[in-house]
Design a protein around this motif. Structure first.
Motif, mmCIF file in Angstrom:
data_model
loop_
_atom_site.group_PDB
_atom_site.id
_atom_site.type_symbol
_atom_site.label_atom_id
_atom_site.label_comp_id
_atom_site.label_asym_id
_atom_site.label_seq_id
_atom_site.Cartn_x
_atom_site.Cartn_y
_atom_site.Cartn_z
ATOM 1 N N VAL A 203 0.836 -1.203 0.000
ATOM 2 C CA VAL A 203 0.000 0.000 0.000
ATOM 3 C C VAL A 203 0.873 1.257 0.000
ATOM 4 N N PHE A 204 2.043 1.183 0.633
ATOM 5 C CA PHE A 204 2.979 2.311 0.579
ATOM 6 C C PHE A 204 3.331 2.642 -0.871
ATOM 7 N N ALA A 205 3.635 1.610 -1.658
ATOM 8 C CA ALA A 205 3.961 1.835 -3.069
ATOM 9 C C ALA A 205 2.749 2.375 -3.821
ATOM 10 N N LEU A 206 1.579 1.802 -3.551
ATOM 11 C CA LEU A 206 0.359 2.251 -4.224
ATOM 12 C C LEU A 206 0.056 3.708 -3.884
ATOM 13 N N GLY A 207 0.137 4.046 -2.590
ATOM 14 C CA GLY A 207 -0.186 5.401 -2.164
ATOM 15 C C GLY A 207 0.805 6.431 -2.680
ATOM 16 N N THR A 208 2.074 6.057 -2.726
ATOM 17 C CA THR A 208 3.077 6.978 -3.260
ATOM 18 C C THR A 208 2.772 7.307 -4.714
ATOM 19 N N SER A 209 2.451 6.285 -5.486
ATOM 20 C CA SER A 209 2.133 6.512 -6.897
ATOM 21 C C SER A 209 0.890 7.371 -7.063
ATOM 22 N N GLU A 210 -0.106 7.153 -6.186
ATOM 23 C CA GLU A 210 -1.371 7.885 -6.320
ATOM 24 C C GLU A 210 -1.190 9.376 -6.052
ATOM 25 N N PHE A 211 -0.401 9.722 -5.027
ATOM 26 C CA PHE A 211 -0.340 11.107 -4.578
ATOM 27 C C PHE A 211 0.893 11.878 -5.036
ATOM 28 N N MET A 212 1.919 11.196 -5.566
ATOM 29 C CA MET A 212 3.175 11.893 -5.846
ATOM 30 C C MET A 212 3.067 12.872 -7.008
ATOM 31 N N LEU A 213 2.057 12.713 -7.860
ATOM 32 C CA LEU A 213 1.963 13.604 -9.015
ATOM 33 C C LEU A 213 1.687 15.050 -8.628
ATOM 34 N N SER A 214 1.153 15.273 -7.416
ATOM 35 C CA SER A 214 0.890 16.649 -6.998
ATOM 36 C C SER A 214 2.175 17.474 -6.946
ATOM 37 N N GLY A 215 3.324 16.827 -6.736
ATOM 38 C CA GLY A 215 4.602 17.531 -6.727
ATOM 39 C C GLY A 215 5.376 17.411 -8.017
ATOM 40 N N LEU A 216 4.789 16.743 -9.031
ATOM 41 C CA LEU A 216 5.504 16.508 -10.291
ATOM 42 C C LEU A 216 4.824 17.157 -11.492
ATOM 43 N N LEU A 217 3.725 17.855 -11.255
ATOM 44 C CA LEU A 217 2.971 18.398 -12.390
ATOM 45 C C LEU A 217 3.770 19.389 -13.241
ATOM 46 N N HIS B 284 4.758 18.787 -22.917
ATOM 47 C CA HIS B 284 4.225 19.906 -23.723
ATOM 48 C C HIS B 284 2.705 20.033 -23.600
ATOM 49 N N VAL B 285 2.243 19.953 -22.350
ATOM 50 C CA VAL B 285 0.824 20.167 -22.061
ATOM 51 C C VAL B 285 0.722 21.188 -20.939
ATOM 52 N N SER B 286 -0.468 21.758 -20.768
ATOM 53 C CA SER B 286 -0.674 22.721 -19.699
ATOM 54 C C SER B 286 -0.711 21.997 -18.350
ATOM 55 N N ILE B 287 -0.501 22.744 -17.276
ATOM 56 C CA ILE B 287 -0.566 22.153 -15.941
ATOM 57 C C ILE B 287 -1.971 21.608 -15.629
ATOM 58 N N PRO B 288 -3.072 22.333 -15.987
ATOM 59 C CA PRO B 288 -4.398 21.734 -15.762
ATOM 60 C C PRO B 288 -4.573 20.402 -16.494
ATOM 61 N N ARG B 289 -4.019 20.308 -17.718
ATOM 62 C CA ARG B 289 -4.142 19.036 -18.432
ATOM 63 C C ARG B 289 -3.283 17.962 -17.770
ATOM 64 N N ALA B 290 -2.114 18.341 -17.298
ATOM 65 C CA ALA B 290 -1.295 17.385 -16.551
ATOM 66 C C ALA B 290 -2.024 16.951 -15.283
ATOM 67 N N GLY B 291 -2.786 17.871 -14.683
ATOM 68 C CA GLY B 291 -3.547 17.544 -13.483
ATOM 69 C C GLY B 291 -4.609 16.492 -13.717
ATOM 70 N N LEU B 292 -5.032 16.327 -14.980
ATOM 71 C CA LEU B 292 -6.004 15.276 -15.296
ATOM 72 C C LEU B 292 -5.447 13.884 -15.008
ATOM 73 N N LEU B 293 -4.123 13.773 -14.948
ATOM 74 C CA LEU B 293 -3.525 12.480 -14.595
ATOM 75 C C LEU B 293 -3.909 12.070 -13.178
ATOM 76 N N ILE B 294 -4.077 13.042 -12.293
ATOM 77 C CA ILE B 294 -4.513 12.764 -10.925
ATOM 78 C C ILE B 294 -5.975 12.340 -10.924
ATOM 79 N N SER B 295 -6.797 13.072 -11.676
ATOM 80 C CA SER B 295 -8.217 12.723 -11.752
ATOM 81 C C SER B 295 -8.418 11.356 -12.369
ATOM 82 N N ALA B 296 -7.613 11.047 -13.387
ATOM 83 C CA ALA B 296 -7.738 9.745 -14.049
ATOM 84 C C ALA B 296 -7.465 8.613 -13.068
ATOM 85 N N PHE B 297 -6.481 8.804 -12.206
ATOM 86 C CA PHE B 297 -6.155 7.766 -11.223
ATOM 87 C C PHE B 297 -7.310 7.592 -10.243
ATOM 88 N N ALA B 298 -7.870 8.696 -9.748
ATOM 89 C CA ALA B 298 -8.965 8.609 -8.775
ATOM 90 C C ALA B 298 -10.197 7.952 -9.383
#
Length: 426
Positions: A27-41, A49-63
């Motif tokens: 679960v540590f590995a799973l949780g790291t992958s789920e939440f780490m994108l907030s610091g990598l956008l 070569h995409v906007s930050i809001p579009r990169a943010g869709l990667l978080i929504s896609a995971f959820a």
């Protein structure tokens, strides 16, 4: 496989198997992958070569993948051996991280996130069912707390580490690191998680889905989604609240997020210990505390010290209730443990998706970043009311069964105690 019933003092002395800690590592590995994108956008946005809001869709896609994938994979793997299912899912998840690290474009990265989310959701659902199958009924919350503890540690260590790797070695290095953690978890599952004996009667989908006829199941789903949504309505926008409202420098944000994670780890440990004996007491006290902290944050957000302290306390209170929320759904849906785990995962991610959306709505309406704490507090207040309704229905049902048991003889009374072995004292 149903868990053996143990008295509260016996459950307190029961030693949680090492295999449950292995599930926490996964679960540590799973949780790291789920939440780490907030610091990598930002670097992902620049590299793809995409906007930050579009990169943010990667978080929504995971959820969203978690919400959809949990029940679907629970149903698809219902009749498969559970350890085999866990091995397959953590393997797929690991390959999803490799695919993300090697992604040549945004579309491939997006697809890798969906695949990873589906595997993550399935592992959560099946892993939770395996964890409760290896312990007595009165130790369920403790076992689930260990799994949730993996998520807390992911927030304390994994997410900041991912941000550090992304800053110094590129965002792809964070995906490689999670892939390595997944491989270690895979070895642990293969070597330490025992084969769970199949039940005498093979699981049937028609029987499992009957849990959704129970009002208590839907009340518990609502409580889980509201409790998660209330916290993450504010937490998702904590960074701009800290910088724009409290006036802290950007460099403080990772430290405060880590402080929230430390609070989450403490809350999980305490809640897991207490919830088995006082389940509704933990729910009501924890959700009420979160409501108070959110209102206080809304009122005191401009004061940096208060904002930092309340971020820590919010981590404690919201994760204090997490083991009880998980255990409650397993208690009311005990006839379908796999779907219970899947439903819990979906409910949490409904809150994780809906809460930030509501927070975005109030910000777009011009109420400011502090308004997300007001909105979160309102959501949490609704969770308190829903929990109270569930407790009242629980007491009424238990009283009805006790009366029925008295009129039908001791055999019926004994059967009722077997169905409801877990104390829910307030």
């Amino acid at each position: 496989m149903s868990s053996p019933v143990a008295a509260p003092d016996q459950a307190a002395r029961f030693r949680i198997p090492l295999s449950v800690y292995v599930l926490g590592l996964a679960v540590f590995a799973l949780g790291t992958s789920e939440f780490m994108l907030s610091g990598l956008l930002p670097p992902i946005s620049e590299d793809m070569h995409v906007s930050i809001p579009r990169a943010g869709l990667l978080i929504s896609a995971f959820a969203i993948g978690m919400v959809i994938g949990a029940p679907l994979l629970a149903v698809a793997t219902l009749r498969l051996p559970r350890r085999t299912t866990l091995v397959a899912l953590i393997t797929i998840f690991g390959f999803g991280q490799v695919a993300g690290a090697l992604a040549p474009n945004y579309a491939v990265l997006f697809a890798s996130r969906i695949v990873s989310a589906l595997a993550c959701a399935g592992f959560w659902a099946v892993g939770a069912a395996v964890a409760v199958a290896m312990v007595p009924v009165n130790a369920r919350a403790r076992a689930l707390a260990i799994m949730i503890g993996g998520l807390s540690i992911a927030n304390v260590l994994g997410v900041p580490a991912g941000a550090f790797l992304g800053e110094h070695f590129g965002w792809r290095s964070a995906f490689w690191a999670v892939a390595v953690a997944s491989a270690i978890a895979l070895v642990g599952v293969v070597t330490l998680v025992p084969a769970i004996p199949r039940p005498e009667e093979r699981p049937r989908l028609g029987q499992e889905v009957r849990i959704y006829r129970e009002p208590q199941v839907w009340l518990t789903i609502a409580v889980v989604a509201l409790a998660a949504g209330g916290v993450f309505c504010a937490f998702s926008y904590l960074a701009p609240l800290l910088t724009d409202v409290a006036g802290l420098d950007d460099g403080w944000v990772p430290s405060v997020l880590a402080l929230f994670g430390i609070g989450a780890l403490i809350g999980t440990a305490v809640g897991g210990r207490v919830a088995d004996a006082h389940l509704f007491g933990v729910l009501l006290s924890g959700i009420t505390a979160s409501t108070v902290f959110l209102v206080a944050l809304a009122l005191l957000a401009e004061y940096a010290v208060a904002a930092v302290l309340l971020s820590f306390l919010l981590g404690v209170s919201c994760f204090y209730t997490a083991p009880a929320l998980n255990a409650r759904l397993f208690n009311v849906a005990g006839a379908a443990p796999t779907l219970a785990g899947a439903t819990t995962t979906a409910a949490f991610n409904l809150g994780n998706t809906g809460g930030p959306w509501i927070g975005g709505v109030v910000i777009d309406a011009g109420f400011g970043f502090a308004s997300t704490a007001w909105a979160g507090g309102a959501i949490m207040a609704t969770a308190i009311g829903t929990t109270a309704v569930s407790l009242r229905l629980h007491r009424r049902t238990r009283a009805s069964r006790r009366v029925a048991g008295s009129s039908r003889g001791t055999s019926e009374g004994n059967r009722d105690s077997a169905v409801n072995p877990v104390r829910t004292d307030v």
